[in-house]
Design a protein around this motif. Sequence first.
Motif, short mmCIF file in Angstrom:
data_model
loop_
_atom_site.label_atom_id
_atom_site.label_comp_id
_atom_site.label_asym_id
_atom_site.label_seq_id
_atom_site.Cartn_x
_atom_site.Cartn_y
_atom_site.Cartn_z
N PRO A 317 41.49 29.87 41.80
CA PRO A 317 40.81 30.59 42.87
C PRO A 317 40.63 32.08 42.58
O PRO A 317 39.99 32.78 43.37
CB PRO A 317 41.76 30.39 44.06
CG PRO A 317 43.11 30.22 43.45
CD PRO A 317 42.88 29.54 42.13
N GLU A 318 41.15 32.58 41.45
CA GLU A 318 41.13 34.03 41.20
C GLU A 318 39.72 34.60 41.15
O GLU A 318 39.50 35.77 41.43
CB GLU A 318 41.92 34.37 39.93
CG GLU A 318 41.38 33.77 38.64
CD GLU A 318 41.91 32.37 38.35
OE1 GLU A 318 42.73 31.86 39.14
OE2 GLU A 318 41.50 31.79 37.33
N SER A 320 37.49 34.33 43.14
CA SER A 320 37.02 34.75 44.47
C SER A 320 37.15 36.25 44.71
O SER A 320 36.59 36.77 45.67
CB SER A 320 37.80 33.99 45.55
OG SER A 320 39.18 34.30 45.45
N ILE A 321 37.86 36.97 43.85
CA ILE A 321 38.02 38.41 44.09
C ILE A 321 36.86 39.23 43.51
O ILE A 321 36.76 40.42 43.77
CB ILE A 321 39.36 38.96 43.50
CG1 ILE A 321 39.33 39.01 41.97
CG2 ILE A 321 40.54 38.15 43.99
CD1 ILE A 321 40.52 39.76 41.36
N ILE A 383 39.48 34.67 50.98
CA ILE A 383 40.67 34.73 50.11
C ILE A 383 41.91 34.38 50.93
O ILE A 383 42.74 33.56 50.53
CB ILE A 383 40.82 36.13 49.48
CG1 ILE A 383 39.69 36.38 48.48
CG2 ILE A 383 42.18 36.28 48.80
CD1 ILE A 383 39.58 37.83 48.00
N VAL A 387 42.63 30.67 49.82
CA VAL A 387 43.55 30.82 48.68
C VAL A 387 44.99 30.92 49.16
O VAL A 387 45.88 30.26 48.65
CB VAL A 387 43.19 32.06 47.83
CG1 VAL A 387 44.13 32.18 46.64
CG2 VAL A 387 41.74 31.98 47.34
N ALA B 265 44.96 39.54 51.71
CA ALA B 265 43.91 39.37 50.70
C ALA B 265 43.95 40.52 49.69
O ALA B 265 43.78 40.30 48.48
CB ALA B 265 42.53 39.30 51.36
N TYR B 268 46.60 39.96 47.17
CA TYR B 268 46.16 38.98 46.18
C TYR B 268 45.20 39.61 45.17
O TYR B 268 45.31 39.39 43.96
CB TYR B 268 45.49 37.80 46.89
CG TYR B 268 44.99 36.74 45.96
CD1 TYR B 268 45.87 35.82 45.39
CD2 TYR B 268 43.64 36.64 45.62
CE1 TYR B 268 45.41 34.85 44.51
CE2 TYR B 268 43.18 35.67 44.75
CZ TYR B 268 44.06 34.78 44.20
OH TYR B 268 43.62 33.81 43.32
N ILE B 269 44.27 40.42 45.67
CA ILE B 269 43.29 41.07 44.78
C ILE B 269 44.01 41.95 43.76
O ILE B 269 43.75 41.88 42.55
CB ILE B 269 42.29 41.91 45.62
CG1 ILE B 269 41.36 40.98 46.41
CG2 ILE B 269 41.48 42.85 44.72
CD1 ILE B 269 40.54 41.69 47.48
N GLU B 272 45.86 39.81 41.18
CA GLU B 272 45.01 39.14 40.19
C GLU B 272 44.46 40.12 39.17
O GLU B 272 44.32 39.79 37.99
CB GLU B 272 43.86 38.38 40.88
CG GLU B 272 44.33 37.14 41.61
CD GLU B 272 45.14 36.18 40.73
OE1 GLU B 272 44.72 35.91 39.58
OE2 GLU B 272 46.19 35.72 41.17
#
Lengths: 408, 365
Positions: A317-318, A320-321, A383, A387, B265, B268-269, B272
């Motif tokens: 799913p990464e 999606s950023i 996200i 996610v 979110a 998470y960003i 990643e």
Amino acid sequence: MDFNDTPQEAEYRATVRAWLEDNASEYRDPPAESWKLPEFIARSKAWQAKKHAAGYTGITWPKMFGGQGLTPMHSIIYGQEEGRWHVPQGLYSIGLGMCIPTVFTHGNPEVIQRYVPKALLGEEVWCQLFSEPAAGSDLAGIRTKAVKDGDEWVIDGQKVWTSFAHASDFGIVVCRTDPNMPKHKGLTMFIVNMKAPGVTVKGIKQMSGGSDFNEVFFDGVRVQDSHRLGEVGNGWKVALTTLMHERLAVGGKPRYAPGYETLMKLAKGVEAPDGSPAIGASDVRQKIAQTYINDQGIKLTQMRALSALSKGQVPGPEQSISKVVVAKTMQDLASFALDLSGGDGFVAGSDADPELAKLQGSYLGSAGLRIAGGTDEILRNIIAERVLGLPGDMRPDKDTPFNQAVPV
Amino acid sequence: MNFDFSDEAKELGEQARKLLAEKAGTGPARKAMADGAPAMDAGLWKEISELGWTAARVPEAHGGLGLSVEEVAQLAEAAGGSLATVPLVSTLLATEALVLAGTEAQQAKWLPGIASGEVIATVAWSEPGAVNPANVKTVAKGGALSGVKQPVADLPVAHVAIVAAAGADGPQLYIVDLKGADTATVETVDLVRRHGKLTLNNTPAEALGDAGDYQDWLDRAAIILAYEAIGTAQAAMAMSVDYAKTRVAFGQKIGRYQSVKHKCADMYIKLELARAHALHGVAMIGTNGAELRQAAAAARVASLDALAFCAEENVQLHGGIGFTWESDCQFYYRRNRALVAALGPRGWWADRLVRALEQRNRAAA
């Protein structure tokens, strides 16, 4: 770890590269002046026909629909190689990327036979008619209605943000066919002829000065029931398959958008407050580092996804950023660089330095990029919900008949 | 393209996360925080040594498994996520220096003990007044070092330290046998991991490689520590997400609110982005790639950004309960400071990243 192609990938890449060398030579350099629309369309059609004859269209589509039946990696490799040339791009990305896969997934055999080959050949251009003035992020809130009349449907309403509507022959349009059902349940998808009586296309001028989108008005437009895609009332699910077919964006940052390299170059010729070159200033160096981390981080994240595809796995799913990072980074970089340039960064048009003009374009354009194809806010929702598994927002109108929903 | 960990490395990471979820975590961390608690979990250290974690990177000739830095990264991430009270990351950082720059004799002397778990190793670059790894005041003279190193992670339990000191061509690494060395415990913001002060007063030391090796080791250390930070940040994010799914306010789970959702979110960003750069760094080590320096610096900066954000917003997302002594939020919040102190601040590494990009541009011109 390695960054190399597998032998099969390398072989395909070599074939593609040789073909492009032989066939794309007129597009080695960017056009001196950007093409006007008629020339862009003519060049796009000629290029698409050439690709089609050589087997480089519909690369991942099933062979029964005229495709090549190859893997996403083949499509990505073709895209990477074609991206080294300045061939006309974009006219077919929505039609072939989203509309036609929806047609061959949900259309009846006659409709598929009639539309798919011509679309793939590039003879007919398609657009996607989803967003409306009152339904952007909340797409299921659309109001354009379709009413059954014998063997036909009559469409009335308005769509907006439709790319290439003015150049399109056909479109897929999602309409409300039953306002007594809850919002997601009363929708139906149709194929509509953009040249049919009652269709009016009007260009939208953006704040950046460009005109990439249109408004489309439907006034008693008639569509055959045979041109319905999927069951009556199933339009939301059909629309989701359209959005799923959105191709894997490989580039990250738009190809010509300024990045950290731009700032590194610019900061050598600009003075810091103490009179020394700005490239030595701590805040400038921090901004270069942050821009590198964001833009290069997205490129690397996409390489993780490509590695999964290359092994025949589903990417994580990464991915999606990507857009939420790229668009805001573009805006921040452009803003910072223009700040640094003072008055020079403000002078525009023919009086502007070309590098600074690019930054101005990026500053204006990035404001739109943060909204197009999912706003920063909607992408963060996605996200968080898909996610990380957080619960969805409260939606008070979700289960109420559409025509009875009252804002809370 | 194969930009991913090997299946073997992932498997080791999985095994490590599983074991540490059982044997470490915030419960044992809380016990380690108590007055008079042992400086490390000796039982766990024995167990993970027997599993070969400290032997992972040691060449087979010296009693190790001869694995790649991919395995080291996986172990560091697992250690970070579990807050395990064992000197694993310190030992991995020191091992990397010995493997990178050690002579045959130096490797033969230290690596077998590290592989078996009998020797605990650490690294010492930080000094009073020094805020970046380029600035060391400890001096080397005639096979001995003089100066003060602090805070040094896991010093109270270590047998050997890899010490940064000013050599003829700039900072470089030295090996200091801690037997009989002047060490003391130093209190830090991190109440779980023990730190110490190493006073060097003409203390015998052997040069480990040269000034160039020190710079190369910094890249590798930055990547290994990036994985520890990523593991720690991931644990803080998981804590936030779990809480947002269960805590109710104004009649709904707080995870339904966009202010909460978007915070998660953003965690998470940032994570990643850090993962992308850290993996780039691992790939560059594995392939002797030209982009190692920029990848390492980017991994360091991005992982510190992710950890600071996740650790700070994790407290915020928990509200008042997150600010209490009893809440586990403080472990990640405090560990954030330990990981910054471990190899110098974000600003210095961001500058190192830009210097690497400038160097690359000059080379290309």
